[in-house]
Structures are given as structure tokens and as C-alpha cells.
Design a protein around this motif. Structure first.
Motif, mmCIF file in Angstrom:
data_model
loop_
_atom_site.group_PDB
_atom_site.id
_atom_site.type_symbol
_atom_site.label_atom_id
_atom_site.label_comp_id
_atom_site.label_asym_id
_atom_site.label_seq_id
_atom_site.Cartn_x
_atom_site.Cartn_y
_atom_site.Cartn_z
ATOM 1 N N PHE A 57 0.829 -1.207 0.000
ATOM 2 C CA PHE A 57 0.000 0.000 0.000
ATOM 3 C C PHE A 57 0.863 1.256 0.000
ATOM 4 N N GLY A 58 1.885 1.271 0.851
ATOM 5 C CA GLY A 58 2.645 2.491 1.080
ATOM 6 C C GLY A 58 3.920 2.614 0.291
ATOM 7 N N GLN A 59 4.306 1.553 -0.420
ATOM 8 C CA GLN A 59 5.508 1.563 -1.243
ATOM 9 C C GLN A 59 5.187 0.917 -2.589
ATOM 10 N N SER A 60 6.162 0.862 -3.454
ATOM 11 C CA SER A 60 6.003 0.176 -4.725
ATOM 12 C C SER A 60 5.483 -1.240 -4.499
ATOM 13 N N PHE A 61 4.616 -1.692 -5.391
ATOM 14 C CA PHE A 61 4.055 -3.034 -5.228
ATOM 15 C C PHE A 61 5.149 -4.091 -5.195
ATOM 16 N N GLU A 62 6.214 -3.886 -5.952
ATOM 17 C CA GLU A 62 7.324 -4.836 -5.964
ATOM 18 C C GLU A 62 8.035 -4.894 -4.610
ATOM 19 N N ALA A 63 7.886 -3.821 -3.813
ATOM 20 C CA ALA A 63 8.551 -3.770 -2.506
ATOM 21 C C ALA A 63 7.974 -4.782 -1.534
ATOM 22 N N TYR A 64 6.826 -5.335 -1.862
ATOM 23 C CA TYR A 64 6.227 -6.363 -1.004
ATOM 24 C C TYR A 64 7.225 -7.494 -0.739
ATOM 25 N N PHE A 65 7.972 -7.861 -1.770
ATOM 26 C CA PHE A 65 8.930 -8.970 -1.590
ATOM 27 C C PHE A 65 10.371 -8.572 -1.886
ATOM 28 N N TYR A 66 10.575 -7.363 -2.470
ATOM 29 C CA TYR A 66 11.915 -6.997 -2.935
ATOM 30 C C TYR A 66 12.316 -5.668 -2.299
ATOM 31 N N PRO A 67 13.148 -5.691 -1.254
ATOM 32 C CA PRO A 67 13.483 -4.466 -0.520
ATOM 33 C C PRO A 67 14.100 -3.372 -1.372
ATOM 34 N N ASP A 68 14.831 -3.734 -2.431
ATOM 35 C CA ASP A 68 15.456 -2.719 -3.269
ATOM 36 C C ASP A 68 14.429 -1.865 -4.009
ATOM 37 N N TYR A 365 -12.162 -5.308 4.989
ATOM 38 C CA TYR A 365 -11.159 -5.590 3.962
ATOM 39 C C TYR A 365 -11.171 -4.513 2.883
ATOM 40 N N LEU A 366 -12.346 -4.270 2.296
ATOM 41 C CA LEU A 366 -12.424 -3.263 1.242
ATOM 42 C C LEU A 366 -12.279 -1.848 1.802
ATOM 43 N N GLY A 367 -12.838 -1.628 2.992
ATOM 44 C CA GLY A 367 -12.728 -0.311 3.604
ATOM 45 C C GLY A 367 -11.289 0.058 3.916
ATOM 46 N N THR A 368 -10.497 -0.940 4.331
ATOM 47 C CA THR A 368 -9.082 -0.689 4.604
ATOM 48 C C THR A 368 -8.346 -0.252 3.338
ATOM 49 N N SER A 369 -8.676 -0.875 2.217
ATOM 50 C CA SER A 369 -8.038 -0.477 0.961
ATOM 51 C C SER A 369 -8.345 0.981 0.633
ATOM 52 N N VAL A 370 -9.610 1.378 0.802
ATOM 53 C CA VAL A 370 -9.987 2.764 0.537
ATOM 54 C C VAL A 370 -9.243 3.705 1.479
ATOM 55 N N MET A 372 -6.384 3.191 3.011
ATOM 56 C CA MET A 372 -4.949 3.210 2.732
ATOM 57 C C MET A 372 -4.616 4.025 1.489
ATOM 58 N N ILE A 373 -5.426 3.957 0.437
ATOM 59 C CA ILE A 373 -5.089 4.761 -0.730
ATOM 60 C C ILE A 373 -5.332 6.242 -0.428
ATOM 61 N N PHE A 374 -6.262 6.549 0.475
ATOM 62 C CA PHE A 374 -6.411 7.951 0.891
ATOM 63 C C PHE A 374 -5.174 8.419 1.651
ATOM 64 N N VAL A 375 -4.642 7.570 2.510
ATOM 65 C CA VAL A 375 -3.455 7.938 3.283
ATOM 66 C C VAL A 375 -2.243 8.117 2.375
ATOM 67 N N TRP A 379 -3.581 12.159 -4.346
ATOM 68 C CA TRP A 379 -4.820 12.922 -4.227
ATOM 69 C C TRP A 379 -5.318 12.958 -2.779
ATOM 70 N N GLY A 380 -4.698 12.154 -1.892
ATOM 71 C CA GLY A 380 -5.066 12.135 -0.476
ATOM 72 C C GLY A 380 -3.997 12.818 0.353
ATOM 73 N N LEU A 381 -3.481 12.086 1.321
ATOM 74 C CA LEU A 381 -2.451 12.657 2.197
ATOM 75 C C LEU A 381 -1.059 12.637 1.573
ATOM 76 N N GLY A 382 -0.901 11.868 0.500
ATOM 77 C CA GLY A 382 0.348 11.918 -0.256
ATOM 78 C C GLY A 382 1.556 11.338 0.449
ATOM 79 N N LEU A 383 1.364 10.290 1.240
ATOM 80 C CA LEU A 383 2.477 9.714 2.000
ATOM 81 C C LEU A 383 3.116 8.508 1.300
#
Length: 436
Positions: A57-68, A365-370, A372-375, A379-383
Motif C-alpha cells: 500500500f505504502g511503497q512500490s508493489f514490488e517492494a512487497y517482496f523486494y526491498p530494493d 477488507y475493502l474499507g481498509t483499501s480505501v 490506505m489509498i487515501f493515506v 490525491w489524499g495525504l500523499g504519504l
């Protein structure tokens, strides 16, 4: 992502009233009719799903498994947190959800058959879930699993009326086949891409192709990162619709060897009385801890080996997909056994709120996704891209607080979570009362 013990739950939990659409006596699930352990386990799982997904959610999708792929430095603390997540969280919470989803498929039909309904009602219900999943994937977040569950759920339906022992045998056999498939596939990929084999003439072309695929994946991630950071929501959705159109289908097919067997095992476990406390509690605790400790030890060994090797791209894919299914199964079944055994004692303030979060898990589950993308999105908090793992886990804890804070008060006033209610109404094609 699952929910209410009613037919409106992702793993249609508890002892929901799965009633025929035309039945005259449709009624909400009574609290006394519920299987409390299902609510509690779902609550733990929906919180754990966020722990698994917070990095993506908060980083590149590839960062899920790849720290670089992190957009900030992934330091030593983050490295050890990655090890902890790999051992305790990754794919374990999804595994719990999958077991419960399988149990829910049968639970729904058990009640539906009692009212004279057929598998068409369940088919329609899964079709609605598929629509939710595709909306989630393309319009909200591409880490969706509802699409997997709906499509693979269709493939479970023909097996629902087999004997539970037969279902268990087929599920375990299919899971073993998945262990071999993922293990051989991902081991070969790692060997060719990141070991001395890459220098052998016979494998040079394959190795070059894998490095090219890695570069393309990271390049695609960079494009999506830019769209997210800029807040270009329309551009992001357009990209997913035009360039990732069939990704949900391809991903479903790839992970079917993992999800389908666990669903069928969940069906068998429900019918054998696993979730309702019919197994000997002492044995549940003993075997539960054995599964968690043995599976955890194997997972830790894999994670430490990955850390020692520098968390390289294809080794990480191997660890996450290829070498984890066996220890993951041990841990998922171990966690499930322990949660079933201990759930009846978790009736205090926190336990009640976790169970409530489980009853409204589809909404959570779905509410958390909404949320997190706001955070994170521009267009949201831009973090987006601002936090390493410690900061991301703090955001996760904040989302847990929200989840636990709203679920119980809501369910004290309303019969279902908002999306649970909507799913139920769409399933039976009639409007149900929401307020108590």
C-alpha cells in the motif's frame, strides 16, 4: 475481507441463514446461532491481511517482496522486520481466510439446501463477489484477492457434496501437487537467474530473459509509482484497465494450486466439526503449537537464508512462492487450531471487538483499501513512498484501531456490516432491513 456469519460474509461465516431468495421467513442470524470461533478467526485474519499488505500500500508493489524496490532506504531494522513478517504473516493470514472461505461455501449451501435452494444461488453469490473483486482490483488496489476467491470458488462447487474425508484427501493431494509445482518452478527460475547456471551457455538465453523480465517489472512499477505520487487517479485506473486487463485471471490461474486445495480443506474441516469445537481441545492445542513451531522454524530458516543472500529478486520470489507452501500449511492449520481452541476464552473487551471486526470483515477488507489509498496516494495525504517498514507498521496499527473502533458499535445498531448487507441483498435480490 470476510464477514458476518450470514450469507453475506466473505467466508460466509458462522452459522448464517443461507436462505432461498423466495423463502417467506428470511431472518437475520441470531447471535446464539453463530460459530463464535469463525468470527474471531476472521477478525484476526482481516487484521493480519493488512499487516501483510501494508508495504504494498505504502511503497512500490514490488517492494512487497523486494526491498530494493523501496523508495526510501530499507535499513537493518527494516530487514529484520521483513524476516519477522515472512515468518509470521506473509500468506498465513490469506491461508486462514481461504480455509474460512471454503467453510463458508459449504455453510451457505448447507442452509440453502435446507430451504430448497440449489448451487445456482451460490453461483450467483460468487458472481457478485467477482464483480466486487474486479472493482477492487481496477478502481482501488491491485492486491485484490476477492477475484481469486470468486473464480476459484466456482471450481470448488462441484466437490461440495463429496464425503468430507474424500474432500480432505483431494485437498491435501492437490496441495502437495502445488508444493511440487511452485517449488520446481521457482527453484529453476532462481537457479537460472541468480546462480552460476546463468553463466552456462545452455541457460544464457533464459537467464537474459529473466533479467529482462525483472527490469520490465521494476520499470512498470516506477510508472505506477509516479501516477500514485502525482495523484493522477484517472491515469492509474486507465493504465490498469488497458495494460493489466487480464492480470487478475492470470494470477488466479497461477495461485489456484494454493487456494483451491485450502478451500476444499476448509470445507472438510467445517463438516468434520473442526471450527465448532468438536475436536478434542487438548489435541487441538498440542497439534496447533506443533504446526506453528515446526512451520515457523522452517520459515525462519528460509527467511534467514534470504537475508544472508541480500534479499535478491528471484530468491525472494522463490522464498515467497516456491519454498513456503509446506511450512505455510503447517502454520495455517496450526494457527487455525489454536484460534479455535482459544476463541471461547477471548470474550473480554478486545476479544469482542476482534470478533466484531470479523463479522464485518468484508467491509473491513475493502474499507481498509480505501483508507490506505487515501493515506498514501497523491490525491489524499500523499504519504506514498515516504515510510520504511517501521513507519508503515505504525500506519497499520492506526488502521487496526479504526477497524476495532467502528465494528462493534455499528453491529450493536445494525444487523450487518454495510457491504455484508449489500452482498446479502444482491444475493437474494431483495431489500433486507439493516437497522436492528
Amino acid at each position: 475481507m470476510n464477514n458476518e456469519a450470514s450469507d453475506a460474509a466473505l467466508p460466509a461465516s458462522g452459522t448464517a441463514e443461507a436462505l432461498d431468495a423466495n423463502a417467506p421467513d428470511l431472518a437475520p442470524v441470531r447471535q446464539g446461532d453463530r460459530i463464535a470461533s469463525l468470527d474471531f478467526i476472521r477478525g484476526i485474519a482481516v487484521m493480519g491481511i493488512l499487516a501483510a499488505n501494508i508495504v504494498a500500500f505504502g511503497q512500490s508493489f514490488e517492494a512487497y517482496f523486494y526491498p530494493d524496490a523501496f523508495l526510501v532506504e530499507h535499513g537493518e531494522v527494516s530487514d529484520w522486520l521483513l524476516v519477522a513478517q515472512a515468518v509470521l504473516v506473509d500468506n498465513k493470514m490469506r491461508g486462514l481466510f481461504t480455509l474460512l472461505f471454503g467453510a463458508g461455501l459449504y455453510l451457505f449451501m448447507e442452509r440453502a439446501w435446507a430451504r430448497g435452494a440449489t448451487l445456482w444461488l451460490q453461483t450467483w453469490r460468487l458472481a457478485i463477489l467477482l464483480v466486487f473483486g474486479l472493482i477492487h482490483y481496477f478502481l482501488i488496489w491491485p492486491g485484490d484477492i476477492l477475484t481469486y476467491y470468486a473464480l476459484i470458488g466456482f471450481a470448488v462447487l462441484p466437490f461440495l457434496q463429496l464425503k468430507p474425508v474424500t474432500q480432505l484427501g483431494i485437498g491435501i493431494t492437490a496441495y502437495v501437487a502445488g508444493i511440487l509445482f511452485y517449488g520446481l518452478t521457482m527453484t529453476f527460475t532462481w537457479l537460472v537467474a541468480e546462480t552460476d547456471l546463468s553463466g552456462k551457455a545452455a541457460f544464457a538465453e533464459a537467464a537474459a530473459g529473466m533479467q529482462s523480465a525483472k527490469a520490465q517489472a521494476l520499470s512498470d512499477a516506477a510508472v505506477e509509482n509516479a501516477l500514485i505520487q502525482s495523484g493522477d487517479y484517472a491515469g492509474l485506473v486507465t493504465r490498469r484497465l488497458t495494460e493489466e486487463t487480464f492480470d487478475p485471471l492470470f494470477n488466479t490461474l497461477f495461485f489456484a494450486f494454493d487456494i483451491w486445495p485450502l478451500m476444499l480443506i476448509g470445507v472438510a474441516f467445517y463438516r468434520l466439526g473442526f471450527f465448532s469445537g468438536e475436536f478434542d481441545r487438548r489435541k487441538m492445542v498440542t497439534w496447533g503449537w506443533a504446526g506453528v513451531l515446526v512451520g515457523g522454524a522452517i520459515s525462519l530458516a528460509i527467511a534467514l537464508w534470504l537475508k544472508a543472500g541480500g534479499f535478491t529478486y528471484y530468491a525472494m520470489l522463490g522464498g515467497l512462492i516456491g519454498w513456503s507452501p509446506l511450512p505455510r500449511l503447517l502454520m495455517v492449520l496450526g494457527f487455525a487450531a489454536l484460534l479455535v481452541a482459544y476463541a471461547p476464552r477471548c470474550t473480554g473487551w478486545l476479544g469482542q471487538r476482534i470478533s466484531a471486526a470479523g463479522r464485518a470483515a468484508f467491509t473491513n477488507y475493502l474499507g481498509t483499501s480505501v483508507l490506505m489509498i487515501f493515506v498514501f496516494h497523491g490525491w489524499g495525504l500523499g504519504l506514498y513512498g515516504e515510510f520504511a517498514r517501521p513507519g508503515l507498521y505504525l500506519v497499520m496499527v492506526g488502521a487496526w484501531v479504526v477497524m476495532l473502533a467502528w465494528s462493534k458499535p455499528w453491529l450493536e445498531r445494525y444487523r450487518y456490516g454495510p457491504l455484508e448487507w449489500l452482498w446479502r441483498c444482491l444475493t437474494y435480490r431483495k431489500l433486507f432491513p439493516l437497522r436492528r
